[in-house]
Design an enzyme around this catalytic site. Structure first.
Site, PDB file in Angstrom:
ATOM      1  N   SER A  15       0.832  -1.217   0.000  1.00 45.63           N
ATOM      2  CA  SER A  15       0.000   0.000   0.000  1.00 45.63           C
ATOM      3  C   SER A  15       0.864   1.264   0.000  1.00 45.63           C
ATOM      4  O   SER A  15       0.472   2.287  -0.560  1.00 45.63           O
ATOM      5  CB  SER A  15      -0.980  -0.009   1.174  1.00 45.63           C
ATOM      6  OG  SER A  15      -0.315   0.174   2.396  1.00 45.63           O
ATOM      7  N   ASN A  16       2.037   1.193   0.609  1.00 45.48           N
ATOM      8  CA  ASN A  16       2.926   2.365   0.554  1.00 45.48           C
ATOM      9  C   ASN A  16       3.462   2.567  -0.862  1.00 45.48           C
ATOM     10  O   ASN A  16       3.560   3.703  -1.331  1.00 45.48           O
ATOM     11  CB  ASN A  16       4.062   2.225   1.568  1.00 45.48           C
ATOM     12  CG  ASN A  16       3.633   2.648   2.961  1.00 45.48           C
ATOM     13  OD1 ASN A  16       3.451   3.836   3.229  1.00 45.48           O
ATOM     14  ND2 ASN A  16       3.420   1.676   3.838  1.00 45.48           N
ATOM     15  N   ARG A  93      13.209  -7.503   5.535  1.00 45.26           N
ATOM     16  CA  ARG A  93      14.564  -7.982   5.826  1.00 45.26           C
ATOM     17  C   ARG A  93      15.437  -6.824   6.266  1.00 45.26           C
ATOM     18  O   ARG A  93      15.223  -5.697   5.809  1.00 45.26           O
ATOM     19  CB  ARG A  93      15.199  -8.594   4.582  1.00 45.26           C
ATOM     20  CG  ARG A  93      14.533  -9.849   4.188  1.00 45.26           C
ATOM     21  CD  ARG A  93      15.246 -10.579   3.082  1.00 45.26           C
ATOM     22  NE  ARG A  93      14.539 -11.810   2.892  1.00 45.26           N
ATOM     23  CZ  ARG A  93      14.706 -12.897   3.626  1.00 45.26           C
ATOM     24  NH1 ARG A  93      15.637 -12.915   4.570  1.00 45.26           N
ATOM     25  NH2 ARG A  93      13.982 -13.962   3.430  1.00 45.26           N
ATOM     26  N   ASN A 109      13.339   4.367   4.557  1.00 47.10           N
ATOM     27  CA  ASN A 109      12.392   3.362   5.058  1.00 47.10           C
ATOM     28  C   ASN A 109      11.225   4.063   5.740  1.00 47.10           C
ATOM     29  O   ASN A 109      11.368   5.174   6.240  1.00 47.10           O
ATOM     30  CB  ASN A 109      13.108   2.454   6.070  1.00 47.10           C
ATOM     31  CG  ASN A 109      12.213   1.375   6.630  1.00 47.10           C
ATOM     32  OD1 ASN A 109      11.454   0.729   5.901  1.00 47.10           O
ATOM     33  ND2 ASN A 109      12.279   1.158   7.942  1.00 47.10           N
ATOM     34  N   HIS A 111       8.606   3.394   8.919  1.00 45.73           N
ATOM     35  CA  HIS A 111       8.396   2.523  10.084  1.00 45.73           C
ATOM     36  C   HIS A 111       7.104   2.936  10.789  1.00 45.73           C
ATOM     37  O   HIS A 111       6.885   4.133  11.017  1.00 45.73           O
ATOM     38  CB  HIS A 111       9.581   2.630  11.046  1.00 45.73           C
ATOM     39  CG  HIS A 111       9.428   1.746  12.235  1.00 45.73           C
ATOM     40  ND1 HIS A 111       9.610   0.375  12.165  1.00 45.73           N
ATOM     41  CD2 HIS A 111       9.054   2.014  13.507  1.00 45.73           C
ATOM     42  CE1 HIS A 111       9.354  -0.151  13.350  1.00 45.73           C
ATOM     43  NE2 HIS A 111       9.022   0.811  14.181  1.00 45.73           N
TER      44      HIS A 111
HETATM   45  C1  GRF Z   1       3.746  -0.630   6.847  1.00 39.71           C
HETATM   46  O1  GRF Z   1       3.042  -0.530   8.041  1.00 39.71           O
HETATM   47  C2  GRF Z   1       5.153  -0.140   6.999  1.00 39.71           C
HETATM   48  O2  GRF Z   1       5.277   0.923   7.897  1.00 39.71           O
HETATM   49  C3  GRF Z   1       5.849  -1.345   7.541  1.00 39.71           C
HETATM   50  O3  GRF Z   1       5.267  -2.429   6.868  1.00 39.71           O
HETATM   51  C4  GRF Z   1       3.961  -2.083   6.430  1.00 39.71           C
HETATM   52  C5  GRF Z   1       3.925  -2.261   4.953  1.00 39.71           C
HETATM   53  O4  GRF Z   1       2.656  -2.058   4.414  1.00 39.71           O
HETATM   54  N1  GRF Z   1       7.278  -1.215   7.382  1.00 39.71           N
HETATM   55  P1  GRF Z   1       2.462  -2.025   2.844  1.00 39.71           P
HETATM   56  O5  GRF Z   1       3.061  -3.306   2.275  1.00 39.71           O
HETATM   57  O6  GRF Z   1       3.135  -0.802   2.297  1.00 39.71           O
HETATM   58  O7  GRF Z   1       0.980  -1.985   2.634  1.00 39.71           O
END
Ligand code: GRF
Length: 205
Positions: A15-16, A93, A109, A111
């Site tokens: 989703s990001n 990872r 990144n 978080h």
């Molecule tokens: C997000 O909550 C991000 O902060 C974390 O892993 C999740 C990834 O979500 N590192 P997506 O795959 O981007 O939907």
């Protein structure tokens, strides 16, 4: 100005990745996603990349004799696509020295907690279980530690008494989708300056 070429590393639903793609499509970031890479074959992030007509690659950690070999192979692919900034987006990872050496100061990144609180896995659940009243998310440069690099942007969300961990995660995710593209936009515009632990944002550009 030429577009910043992004390499996205993801392990899951992506989703990001999607939020970054959407902001690029809307013309808000002077960047393009050059390639999407996943360590998980079934990651929906790869599907999203294909749907957007982007190169997508799966690298199975187990196919390589060592972490260095695995990362070298990913670095080769990123370089083939002319990647300038590597964005970890739900990449499960720990990034090692090979990738960091190939892209010094050029790995970021997201978080799902307010670092330095609750690093590592499941930052949202950790915060919820701890009982904090506010949590949020953090975009940071990646160094050799676990979620320890210089912080670019953070967003804060309240934690309500009646929240489940899932409800808190959803509230945090909404903010992730805002600050990650925003941090990439700032980077693409050359507005981030790193001095030691601090990242300064040039507001006058
Ligand atoms: C997000 O909550 C991000 O902060 C974390 O892993 C999740 C990834 O979500 N590192 P997506 O795959 O981007 O939907």
């Amino acid at each position: 100005m030429s577009k910043l070429r992004l390499g996205i590393l993801a392990s899951g639903r992506g989703s990001n990745l999607q939020s970054i793609l959407d902001q690029i499509t809307a013309g808000r970031i002077n960047a393009e996603v050059a390639v999407v890479i996943s360590d998980k074959k079934e990651a929906f992030a790869l599907e999203r990349a294909r749907m957007a007509g982007l190169p997508a690659g799966h690298f199975n950690y187990r196919d390589f004799p060592s972490k260095d070999a695995y990362e070298s192979s990913i670095v080769d692919r990123l370089k083939q696509h002319g990647v300038e900034l590597v964005c970890l987006a739900g990449y499960m990872r720990i990034v090692g020295k090979v990738l960091l050496a190939a892209f010094p100061g050029r790995v970021v990144n997201i978080h799902p907690a307010l670092l330095p609180s609750f690093p590592g896995l499941h930052g949202q659940e950790q915060a919820w279980a701890y009982g904090v009243k506010f949590s949020g998310c953090t975009v940071h440069f990646v160094d050799e530690g676990m979620d320890t690099g210089p912080i670019i942007l953070q967003a804060v969300v309240p934690v309500y008494d009646e929240d489940t961990a899932d409800e808190l995660s959803a509230r945090i995710l909404e903010q992730e989708h805002k600050i990650y593209p925003e941090a990439i936009r700032l980077y693409a515009e050359g507005r981030l300056k790193v001095e030691g632990r601090k990242v300064y944002v040039n507001k006058n550009k």
